[in-house]
Motif scaffolding. Sequence first.
Motif, PDB file in Angstrom:
ATOM      1  N   ASP A  22     204.051  63.335  25.393  1.00 41.63           N
ATOM      2  CA  ASP A  22     205.141  64.205  25.019  1.00 41.63           C
ATOM      3  C   ASP A  22     206.605  63.765  24.979  1.00 41.63           C
ATOM      4  N   SER A  42     202.845  65.732  31.117  1.00 44.82           N
ATOM      5  CA  SER A  42     203.039  66.688  31.963  1.00 44.82           C
ATOM      6  C   SER A  42     201.811  68.081  30.896  1.00 44.82           C
ATOM      7  N   PHE A 102     201.421  69.230  28.141  1.00 42.75           N
ATOM      8  CA  PHE A 102     201.917  68.483  26.638  1.00 42.75           C
ATOM      9  C   PHE A 102     201.929  67.361  26.116  1.00 42.75           C
TER      10      PHE A 102
END
Length: 153
Positions: free
Chosen positions: A62, A15, A17
């Motif tokens: 994440d 992702s 993140f």
Amino acid sequence: MWIPTPLGPLWLEVSPFGVRRLEPVLFLRGEEARGSLARAVRERVEAYFAGERPNFLDLPLDYAGFSPARVAVYERVRRIPYGKTESYGRLARELGLAPRAVGAALRACPFFLLVPAHRVIHADGRLGGFQGQEGLKRWLLAFEGALDLHPDR
């Protein structure tokens, strides 16, 4: 993205993140992970299975939706060195959790190798569960030369 290994393919999802998931799979799924993080994960996993000792600590994970206790377990387990083991009980005492809570967090861990759950064993040397794949845990510990070690050393 799938990453071939001697144990079969690993599926990687990222992702914005960090890594969302890296896990053994039978069938590929979802969209292929792309970008510099995906490449870095693939390179490190390939290096691991080539016998090198890559450091996964700088790869962001994440943790969206995870409890603080679960994140604490994962971050602590990430710091167990290659070829070493620690016990569920020791980690639990250190983190102020029950050993079963540590085991439950590791059983649900979606970050294969990046959070080296295989390095956590029982204080008496029994390997313990590994998502029903104890043979995989034994293989990884043997690969790292850790089977003859006692936990917490």
